[in-house]
Design a protein around this motif. Structure first.
Motif, short mmCIF file in Angstrom:
data_model
loop_
_atom_site.label_atom_id
_atom_site.label_comp_id
_atom_site.label_asym_id
_atom_site.label_seq_id
_atom_site.Cartn_x
_atom_site.Cartn_y
_atom_site.Cartn_z
N ALA A 39 0.86 -1.18 0.00
CA ALA A 39 0.00 0.00 0.00
C ALA A 39 0.90 1.23 0.00
N GLN A 40 0.56 2.21 -0.79
CA GLN A 40 1.44 3.36 -0.93
C GLN A 40 1.14 4.41 0.14
N LYS A 100 -0.38 -5.31 0.29
CA LYS A 100 -1.61 -5.51 -0.48
C LYS A 100 -1.68 -6.92 -1.07
N ARG A 138 -5.07 -5.73 5.88
CA ARG A 138 -5.46 -4.33 5.65
C ARG A 138 -6.92 -4.09 6.01
#
Length: 414
Positions: free
Chosen positions: A10-11, A69, A183
């Motif tokens: 995940a950024q 992710k 997440r």
């Protein structure tokens, strides 16, 4: 034998990515091979090819790391599809086992871009040389092949969503091992879903990252001396740890909210001024049923941090961790700031910055590396940090942070 896996992150919270990964690897006894020294990793990119022993190790990481992710078995990468296909053919031994009677599908997507449906079909068809004979199953296939295109970040510019299509930075191809299921916990522990939360309650994602740094798991005992509204208790207990805590003011735990944090500053028990009446004077009963709130006085942040490390050395078992956030002034921060608070037998294992511009907060993870026993600490009235800093001639950037915060971090003009 080490195998290569494609990690898709995940950024968000890029600096927290590797410390979390290493912590969960340590928790599960997993060895990770990196392509270069950790300090040289490009954390601005969401893709990373790392070495793991097997698929099960990948699954364990994807099910616990908040910032993962997905993880794929790595087949190929390249700047063009010609390069990807060439490398993929060389690695045919990895995917030949799926040619016969294996249901499959292809997932084609991009980072910082939207690929048109027509070109997605063309991309899938370009892998026809794999000669897969199984049935295409879009809902629940036995194997999912993943093709990911990476584009340069163009946020903030006005353009058509398909502009620059095909002019990607790099292409990755592999087989999906596991989606990052951890997440989803970010939504589960969203503070807005709680019946009570305060104005300084830790947001869910940060609480989960912090819990992973503590190596929370069944059989672990975790103590939170600043438990407040219990943000850390929720997440560490979810991972199976036994959690207990305390707070200088019980009103937060009872659903009343004093404004602690930067706004009110750190506090410690004690009086700012001595009592004006003799201590022998009998205590008069309160005229109401409100609980007793003990007197407090300011606790300078650098002194608090140093005292916290000494206390942790006394309370932790060998190998145990102290995890806490430390606010620092961006322009003044130096690496030595963290080391000024250390004592014998305590070592920094992670230091991740959440940047807010002129200031930031650092998630510090300190490990007890000694098996020696130390006496219970006796804290000086003003804390131990002041004397230590004076001796080594260094003043850390987090000293007097609250004063600097309300002054807008302006430097003194002489």
């Amino acid at each position: 034998m080490t195998q290569r896996y494609l990690f898709v992150f995940a950024q968000v919270h890029e600096e927290f990515r590797i410390p979390e990964l290493l912590s969960i690897a340590e928790l599960n006894g997993i060895e990770i091979t990196f392509p270069c020294p950790l300090g040289e990793l490009d954390l601005a990119r969401p893709f990373m090819v790392l070495g793991l022993e097997n698929d099960e190790a990948a699954r364990l990481l994807a099910r616990r790391c908040i910032l993962i992710k997905s993880i794929c078995e790595f087949y190929a990468r390249g700047r063009t599809y010609a390069e990807v296909h060439e490398e993929n053919r060389k690695n045919a031994s990895k995917w030949e086992q799926y040619i016969e009677n294996t249901t499959f599908k292809f997932d084609v997507s991009a980072y910082n871009h939207s690929i048109p449906q027509r070109r997605q079909r063309d991309i899938v068809e370009s892998f026809s040389y794999m000669a897969l004979l199984g049935k295409i199953e879009m809902k629940d296939p036995q194997v999912t092949f993943v093709c990911l295109e990476e584009y340069i970040d163009k946020h903030g510019t006005t353009r058509h969503k398909h502009e620059g299509d095909g002019k990607c930075r790099e292409i990755f191809f592999g087989r999906l091992i596991e989606e990052g299921s951890a997440r989803s916990l970010v939504k589960k522990f969203d503070v807005k879903k709680r019946s009570y939360y305060g104005n300084t309650s830790m947001e869910a994602e940060i609480s989960l990252l912090m819990a992973n740094q503590t190596l929370a798991s069944p059989g672990k005992l975790i103590y939170d001396p600043f438990i407040g509204t219990g943000s850390m208790a929720y997440t560490t207990a979810h991972f199976g740890a036994w959690v207990f805590g305390s707070d200088i003011d019980g009103r937060q735990m009872r659903g009343k909210d004093p404004p602690y944090g930067v706004r009110a500053g750190a506090k410690r028990l004690g009086r700012k001024k001595p009592l004006s009446v003799p201590a022998s004077r009998p205590v008069q009963p309160r005229p109401d049923d409100q609980p007793y709130v003990p007197p407090t006085k300011p606790y300078e942040l650098s002194a608090l941090a140093t005292d916290l490390v000494v206390l942790a050395r006394y309370m932790l078992k060998p190998g145990g961790r102290l995890v806490f956030f430390l606010p620092t002034v961006t322009e003044e921060y130096e690496e030595v700031d963290i080391h000024t608070m250390l004592c014998e037998g305590m070592e920094v294992v992670a230091n991740s910055l959440q940047n807010f511009g002129s200031w930031g907060r650092r998630l510090i993870t300190i490990k007890k590396t000694t098996t020696s026993r130390f006496p219970a600490p006796v804290f000086e009235p003003q804390g131990g940090s002041e004397e230590n800093n004076a001796e080594n001639g260094h003043v850390p950037a987090h000293k007097d942070f609250r004063t600097k915060y309300f002054q807008g971090f302006k430097k003194d003009v002489t």
